[in-house]
Design a protein around this motif. Structure first.
Motif, PDB file in Angstrom:
ATOM      1  N   GLU A  58       0.801  -1.204   0.000  1.00 20.07           N
ATOM      2  CA  GLU A  58       0.000   0.000   0.000  1.00 20.07           C
ATOM      3  C   GLU A  58       0.841   1.265   0.000  1.00 20.07           C
ATOM      4  O   GLU A  58       1.936   1.296  -0.512  1.00 20.07           O
ATOM      5  N   ASP A  59       0.299   2.322   0.592  1.00 20.59           N
ATOM      6  CA  ASP A  59       0.929   3.628   0.481  1.00 20.59           C
ATOM      7  C   ASP A  59       1.601   4.107   1.753  1.00 20.59           C
ATOM      8  O   ASP A  59       1.831   5.305   1.918  1.00 20.59           O
ATOM      9  N   GLY A  60       1.935   3.199   2.651  1.00 21.33           N
ATOM     10  CA  GLY A  60       2.613   3.615   3.865  1.00 21.33           C
ATOM     11  C   GLY A  60       4.038   4.057   3.587  1.00 21.33           C
ATOM     12  O   GLY A  60       4.749   3.443   2.800  1.00 21.33           O
ATOM     13  N   TRP A  61       4.445   5.153   4.209  1.00 19.58           N
ATOM     14  CA  TRP A  61       5.827   5.633   4.090  1.00 19.58           C
ATOM     15  C   TRP A  61       6.183   6.275   5.416  1.00 19.58           C
ATOM     16  O   TRP A  61       5.565   7.257   5.831  1.00 19.58           O
ATOM     17  N   GLY A  62       7.172   5.711   6.085  1.00 20.27           N
ATOM     18  CA  GLY A  62       7.568   6.231   7.381  1.00 20.27           C
ATOM     19  C   GLY A  62       9.064   6.121   7.570  1.00 20.27           C
ATOM     20  O   GLY A  62       9.825   6.038   6.603  1.00 20.27           O
ATOM     21  N   GLY A  63       9.477   6.080   8.819  1.00 17.60           N
ATOM     22  CA  GLY A  63      10.890   6.072   9.145  1.00 17.60           C
ATOM     23  C   GLY A  63      11.650   4.863   8.631  1.00 17.60           C
ATOM     24  O   GLY A  63      12.790   4.981   8.186  1.00 17.60           O
ATOM     25  N   VAL A  64      11.031   3.703   8.670  1.00 21.25           N
ATOM     26  CA  VAL A  64      11.711   2.488   8.204  1.00 21.25           C
ATOM     27  C   VAL A  64      11.942   2.559   6.707  1.00 21.25           C
ATOM     28  O   VAL A  64      13.045   2.274   6.209  1.00 21.25           O
ATOM     29  N   GLU A  65      10.918   2.946   5.971  1.00 23.53           N
ATOM     30  CA  GLU A  65      11.061   3.047   4.511  1.00 23.53           C
ATOM     31  C   GLU A  65      12.096   4.112   4.142  1.00 23.53           C
ATOM     32  O   GLU A  65      12.898   3.907   3.235  1.00 23.53           O
ATOM     33  N   ARG A  66      12.081   5.229   4.845  1.00 25.03           N
ATOM     34  CA  ARG A  66      13.065   6.293   4.583  1.00 25.03           C
ATOM     35  C   ARG A  66      14.476   5.776   4.847  1.00 25.03           C
ATOM     36  O   ARG A  66      15.402   6.042   4.086  1.00 25.03           O
ATOM     37  N   TRP A  67      14.644   5.044   5.964  1.00 24.68           N
ATOM     38  CA  TRP A  67      15.961   4.484   6.304  1.00 24.68           C
ATOM     39  C   TRP A  67      16.424   3.502   5.233  1.00 24.68           C
ATOM     40  O   TRP A  67      17.572   3.554   4.793  1.00 24.68           O
ATOM     41  N   PHE A  68      15.517   2.591   4.824  1.00 19.52           N
ATOM     42  CA  PHE A  68      15.861   1.640   3.754  1.00 19.52           C
ATOM     43  C   PHE A  68      16.323   2.368   2.498  1.00 19.52           C
ATOM     44  O   PHE A  68      17.314   2.001   1.871  1.00 19.52           O
ATOM     45  N   MET A  69      15.586   3.410   2.109  1.00 13.24           N
ATOM     46  CA  MET A  69      15.927   4.140   0.889  1.00 13.24           C
ATOM     47  C   MET A  69      17.269   4.843   1.039  1.00 13.24           C
ATOM     48  O   MET A  69      18.099   4.808   0.122  1.00 13.24           O
ATOM     49  N   ASP A  70      17.502   5.491   2.176  1.00 12.11           N
ATOM     50  CA  ASP A  70      18.777   6.164   2.403  1.00 12.11           C
ATOM     51  C   ASP A  70      19.947   5.181   2.328  1.00 12.11           C
ATOM     52  O   ASP A  70      20.977   5.474   1.717  1.00 12.11           O
ATOM     53  N   VAL A  71      19.788   4.030   2.969  1.00 11.80           N
ATOM     54  CA  VAL A  71      20.852   3.018   2.946  1.00 11.80           C
ATOM     55  C   VAL A  71      21.070   2.501   1.531  1.00 11.80           C
ATOM     56  O   VAL A  71      22.208   2.410   1.054  1.00 11.80           O
ATOM     57  N   ALA A  72      19.985   2.180   0.834  1.00 14.67           N
ATOM     58  CA  ALA A  72      20.104   1.642  -0.528  1.00 14.67           C
ATOM     59  C   ALA A  72      20.814   2.628  -1.447  1.00 14.67           C
ATOM     60  O   ALA A  72      21.754   2.259  -2.165  1.00 14.67           O
ATOM     61  N   LEU A  73      20.404   3.878  -1.424  1.00 18.51           N
ATOM     62  CA  LEU A  73      21.015   4.871  -2.307  1.00 18.51           C
ATOM     63  C   LEU A  73      22.453   5.167  -1.910  1.00 18.51           C
ATOM     64  O   LEU A  73      23.323   5.359  -2.775  1.00 18.51           O
ATOM     65  N   GLY A  74      22.735   5.165  -0.616  1.00 16.92           N
ATOM     66  CA  GLY A  74      24.106   5.359  -0.161  1.00 16.92           C
ATOM     67  C   GLY A  74      25.025   4.231  -0.610  1.00 16.92           C
ATOM     68  O   GLY A  74      26.163   4.471  -1.023  1.00 16.92           O
ATOM     69  N   LEU A  75      24.532   3.010  -0.547  1.00 17.21           N
ATOM     70  CA  LEU A  75      25.336   1.868  -0.996  1.00 17.21           C
ATOM     71  C   LEU A  75      25.595   1.939  -2.501  1.00 17.21           C
ATOM     72  O   LEU A  75      26.711   1.672  -2.955  1.00 17.21           O
ATOM     73  N   VAL A  76      24.579   2.312  -3.265  1.00 22.69           N
ATOM     74  CA  VAL A  76      24.750   2.443  -4.718  1.00 22.69           C
ATOM     75  C   VAL A  76      25.800   3.512  -5.026  1.00 22.69           C
ATOM     76  O   VAL A  76      26.680   3.306  -5.876  1.00 22.69           O
ATOM     77  N   ARG A  77      25.742   4.633  -4.339  1.00 23.17           N
ATOM     78  CA  ARG A  77      26.728   5.710  -4.568  1.00 23.17           C
ATOM     79  C   ARG A  77      28.150   5.241  -4.263  1.00 23.17           C
ATOM     80  O   ARG A  77      29.104   5.754  -4.838  1.00 23.17           O
ATOM     81  N   ARG A  78      28.265   4.266  -3.396  1.00 26.71           N
ATOM     82  CA  ARG A  78      29.588   3.736  -3.039  1.00 26.71           C
ATOM     83  C   ARG A  78      30.004   2.556  -3.916  1.00 26.71           C
ATOM     84  O   ARG A  78      31.003   1.899  -3.648  1.00 26.71           O
TER      85      ARG A  78
END
Length: 71
Positions: free
Chosen positions: A19-39
């Motif tokens: 569904e459309d839930g977006w909170g702290g866990v999803e934000r953390w997952f996205m930050d980690v995923a994008l940070g890993l890709v940048r590295r």
């Protein structure tokens, strides 16, 4: 340290919530995923079809797959 320490990681980021839930866990997952890709690491995002997580992963340019809907 060995020579293998320089190899990129391959990481699966799975968000089974739908569904459309977006909170702290999803934000953390996205930050980690994008940070890993940048590295230079490989990240695969998996979420439910039509979920906000899946949509935002695609928008961010992450390789993204969907899970099967429960029957």
């Amino acid at each position: 340290m060995s020579e293998d320490d320089d190899r990129p990681l391959t990481v699966l980021v799975l968000n089974p919530m739908g569904e459309d839930g977006w909170g702290g866990v999803e934000r953390w997952f996205m930050d980690v995923a994008l940070g890993l890709v940048r590295r230079g690491h490989r990240v695969l995002s998996v979420g439910r079809p039509g979920a906000l997580w899946t949509k935002r992963s695609l928008e961010a340019g992450l390789p993204t797959r969907t899970t099967a809907r429960p029957t």
